[in-house]
Scaffold this active site. Structure first.
Site, short mmCIF file in Angstrom:
data_model
loop_
_atom_site.label_atom_id
_atom_site.label_comp_id
_atom_site.label_asym_id
_atom_site.label_seq_id
_atom_site.Cartn_x
_atom_site.Cartn_y
_atom_site.Cartn_z
N GLU A 42 1.24 -1.27 13.37
CA GLU A 42 1.37 -2.72 13.47
C GLU A 42 1.84 -3.16 14.86
O GLU A 42 2.09 -4.35 15.08
CB GLU A 42 2.34 -3.22 12.40
CG GLU A 42 1.78 -3.09 11.01
CD GLU A 42 2.75 -3.53 9.92
OE1 GLU A 42 3.96 -3.63 10.20
OE2 GLU A 42 2.29 -3.77 8.79
N TRP A 98 0.83 -1.20 0.00
CA TRP A 98 0.00 0.00 0.00
C TRP A 98 0.87 1.25 0.00
O TRP A 98 0.42 2.34 -0.33
CB TRP A 98 -0.95 0.02 1.21
CG TRP A 98 -0.29 0.33 2.55
CD1 TRP A 98 0.72 -0.36 3.13
CD2 TRP A 98 -0.60 1.42 3.44
NE1 TRP A 98 1.06 0.21 4.34
CE2 TRP A 98 0.26 1.31 4.56
CE3 TRP A 98 -1.51 2.47 3.41
CZ2 TRP A 98 0.23 2.21 5.63
CZ3 TRP A 98 -1.54 3.36 4.49
CH2 TRP A 98 -0.67 3.22 5.59
C1 BGC Z 1 4.89 -0.84 7.75
C2 BGC Z 1 3.84 -1.02 6.68
C3 BGC Z 1 4.51 -1.02 5.33
C4 BGC Z 1 5.64 -2.04 5.26
C5 BGC Z 1 6.43 -1.94 3.99
C6 BGC Z 1 5.94 -1.93 7.61
O1 BGC Z 1 6.96 -1.76 8.56
O2 BGC Z 1 4.33 -0.92 9.03
O3 BGC Z 1 2.89 0.03 6.76
O4 BGC Z 1 3.57 -1.30 4.34
O5 BGC Z 1 6.53 -1.81 6.33
O6 BGC Z 1 7.04 -0.68 3.90
#
Ligand code: BGC
Length: 762
Positions: free
Chosen positions: A487, A358
């Site tokens: 996350e 995304w």
């Molecule tokens: C982030 C995500 C992101 C991914 C790739 C993760 O650490 O929390 O939002 O899509 O990295 O960059």
């Protein structure tokens, strides 16, 4: 926490000492690419110390079987990986019988330079050998005029004695990925051939049981030696081809080679064409010569910079940061091949590889809207449109209707398998819809809605309508069991961001449906079997979506139980425990209040046009202190909101963190590769943050300020057929219409007609 190994310079990244302990970090920073392929800054000659060999080809990947201890229904069958291609930069070096290996040799001098203006990587070093001191100079680039082409210049000089210098340029298909299951390899040899100064190696990816495409690649090299050549031989073995050139080198004289490699793949050509085409390109390059190819390459990069450079006067660190970001983004994707996309690590590492996230729509898309041709962003949208089938499959797998765009993908089918992300981080779907909105409001090109956009919007809305449930108790719609952009919490209920963006998707889709009815273009609505009752249901959900809010604090609540956590500011975390994801147990992180990246604030950033300043301020002041910014995607959003709120020092601090994230290794993970997608955020922090550019209302607005200590900054944007240059200096802003028809803009709240140049005192 930061670590700076590289000198500060406006256009160059300079390393003037060898960093054996941090070789991976240096290799990441010294990466080069040309959209078609890219590579880490590995040495050409042997290096037996800790390092990460990495050369990657856009769109060439492997479906590595998902292996987990506890299988969950709905998991994808494979994890898609960007894979290391044959190593074609290698050149072994011997001085008489002594092998050059900087991990073992005594290094007397070392210099490595990435020149961002012309996209050439240089190196120069002196080592001590039993035969005296030996000096080596190297250069290499990946051509942007002929993207299949890599050109390397490698020169050796024995400083103290005459010597036999042996150079063995080679191509080696026996490579592995550090992240493969049980060290499995992904390539097998198809054929090879070699003559003394030319060779070819054809490799094919191994069979897979998932019906995913297999790729064949051919690397073909031509060697042009200069100096007193004594002998030339060819060598080959399984997966390996090489030339061996022995020079009689007199003390103080240079001997060397130009190595031209062309790499072709079945992504663009038929298998039977690969070898001839690669050989033809390599031979053509050798004929043109290194200097001519380099000159054309540099000119082409100069043209790119002319259109997109951001100039900062008065702060060289900030200047170097933004140029590094633009340079690495352009090295990853410049829009020539619309079947490709931005991987979060581009061509600089394996983790996240060249897969699409995304991140593209959320962080890079708005930058490319302003600096690239309109087709580039339109193609980025069409990329997702063409992957609708995969998005249907992802939704079906988890028992939902409509389209669920994947968190990680090469084809549209989800290929990430962590339940808290695959099943729960569904907010990603909204970013795809939001990019359509951004494109239409920036370019004014509404034809996209009828032609493609509506297909995606209807099916994303269908997904949200099937994923919500109705709470009888609250008489509202809810979304439970999600992971928001933060996350550092999983399986939460009613994540404000997810709920708000889902409601926004439904509203925007309904607006687009109304627009299509207005212009009498309703075929697509029929094709998707849209019914009035379905529409009514979407309206009902959007109106009655539960959006947690706290009356006392006057903030949106990140999710149902967030306020019951022990809420403490991130400054209380001892420095030696940062980043917490490298020091704390995952369990401790999940229970803490600490926020990895903008969550509620991500929503207020996207939907900034729908919220007032006071609301933004309350939420910013509440959430930012608990945010640890351990995703590279975090600081830019905070910088932009802080700038809008007039919290200038915070805006600048966050800009620095985003623009120099890799150069200063803020998150202590740059050794794995660069944070390519967040680099779009650095540009946004300057343009949307410091210069306050806004376009959501279909009108171009600026509300600039000049960061303390800067003398001025300037940048260019394309907007609806015009090109504008914006220059913000101390006390004044000048906006110049470089190309196109006059345009009404708003500067610091004042409506102005931009004809040629407007100067405004601020
Ligand atoms: C982030 C995500 C992101 C991914 C790739 C993760 O650490 O929390 O939002 O899509 O990295 O960059």
């Amino acid at each position: 926490m930061f670590k700076r190994l590289f000198g500060i310079n406006e256009w160059k990244i300079i390393e003037d000492d060898i960093h054996i302990q941090d070789m991976r970090l240096s290799e990441s920073i010294m990466s080069i690419g040309n959209g078609y392929m890219g590579m880490r800054g590995n040495f050409e000659e042997k290096y037996s110390g800790d390092m990460h060999l990495g050369t990657y080809i856009g769109g060439v990947w492997f479906p590595d079987k998902t292996r987990v201890g506890w299988w969950k229904n709905g998991y994808p069958e494979y994890f898609g990986k960007v894979i290391n291609s044959a190593n074609f930069t290698g050149i072994d070096v011997r001085i008489n019988d002594f092998e050059i290996d900087l991990a073992k040799n005594e290094v007397l001098e070392f210099y490595r330079e990435l020149d961002m203006k012309s996209a050439v990587l240089y190196r120069c070093f002196i080592v001590n050998t039993p035969y005296g001191r030996v000096k080596v100079r190297t250069e290499r680039f990946l051509s942007i005029n002929q993207p299949e082409l890599c050109a390397i210049k490698y020169m050796v000089c024995s400083l103290d004695n005459d010597a036999a210098v042996t150079l063995t340029p080679y191509m080696n298909g026996d490579v592995h990925n550090e992240d493969s299951n049980y060290q499995e390899k992904f390539w097998e040899e198809v054929s090879r051939s070699s003559k003394p100064l030319e060779a070819s190696l054809i490799m094919r990816t191994k069979e897979n049981p998932f019906g995913a495409p297999r790729f064949t690649s051919c690397t073909s090299m031509r060697i042009m030696p200069y100096g007193a050549v004594q002998a030339c031989h060819s060598r080959q073995s399984h997966n390996f081809v090489a030339s061996k050139i022995v020079f009689e080198a007199k003390k103080g004289q240079w001997a060397g080679i130009d190595k031209f490699v062309a790499l072709t793949t079945t992504r663009r050509l038929k298998e039977e064409e690969l070898e001839n085409r690669a050989a033809e390109l390599a031979a053509g390059a050798a004929l043109a010569g290194y200097d001519r190819l380099k000159q054309l390459h540099c000119e082409a990069w100069n043209t790119r910079w002319d259109k997109a450079d951001v100039e900062i006067v008065g702060d060289t660190e900030a200047q170097q940061g933004i140029r590094f970001n633009i340079f690495q983004l352009f090295s990853t994707y410049y829009g020539e091949d619309c079947t490709l996309n931005f991987g979060p690590k581009g061509f600089t590492g394996e983790k996240y590889g060249g897969a699409t996230y995304w991140d593209t729509e959320a962080f890079v898309f708005p930058m490319y809207l302003a600096i690239a041709a309109e087709e580039v962003t339109r193609n980025l949208l069409i990329y997702r449109h063409s992957q609708l089938e995969g998005a249907f499959e992802n939704a079906r797998r988890i028992g939902m209707r409509g389209a669920l765009y994947p968190m990680v993908t090469f084809t549209g089918v989800e290929c990430h398998n962590e339940w808290e992300i695959t099943f729960e981080e569904i907010h990603r779907n909204a970013a795809i819809a939001f990019a359509i909105f951004q494109y239409v409001s920036y370019t004014g090109d509404k034809s996209y809605i009828a032609q493609y956009g509506i297909d995606v919007l209807l099916e994303i809305s269908r997904f949200w309508a099937s994923r919500v449930h109705y709470s009888q108790r609250r008489k509202m719609y809810m979304i439970h069991g999600v992971t928001g952009p933060n996350e550092y919490e999983n399986n939460v209920s009613n994540n404000w961001y997810t709920n708000r963006m889902a409601a926004w998707c439904l509203e925007y889709t309904l607006d687009c449906i109304a627009y299509l009815r207005e212009i009498n273009e309703t075929e697509k609505l029929e094709e998707h079997s849209l019914t009035l009752s379905e529409e009514e249901n979407w309206r009902e959900i959007a109106r009655n979506m539960y959006l947690p809010y706290d009356d006392e604090l006057e903030v949106f609540v990140q999710h149902d139980t967030f306020l019951d956590k022990e809420l403490r500011p991130a400054v209380e975390i001892p420095a030696e425990e940062r980043p917490i994801n490298q020091h704390w147990s995952w369990d401790r992180i999940l229970r803490s209040c600490y926020i990895k990246q903008a969550d509620v604030l991500q929503g207020l950033y996207f939907l900034g046009h729908l919220y007032d300043r006071e609301t933004k301020k309350k939420n910013f002041m509440f959430y930012e202190p608990m945010t640890v910014h351990e995703s590279s995607l975090s600081p830019c959003v905070h910088s932009i909101i802080a700038a809008e709120l007039g919290i200038e020092d915070k805006a600048v601090e966050m800009y620095r963190r985003t623009a120099r994230l890799d150069l200063d290794n803020y998150n202590n993970d740059t050794e794995d590769g660069l944070h390519i997608t967040s680099m779009g955020g650095s540009w946004l922090a300057i343009v949307q943050g410091f210069a306050g550019m806004r376009t959501a209302g279909g009108k171009l607005e600026f509300n600039p300020f000049l960061p303390e200590g800067w003398e001025s900054y300037s940048f260019k944007v394309n907007y609806r057929g015009r090109r504008l240059k914006i220059c913000v200096g101390s006390g004044k802003t000048a906006i110049t219409l470089e190309q196109g028809e006059p345009l009404n803009i708003t500067l610091k709240g004042e409506e102005l007609l931009l004809k040629e140049e407007i100067k405004c005192v601020i």
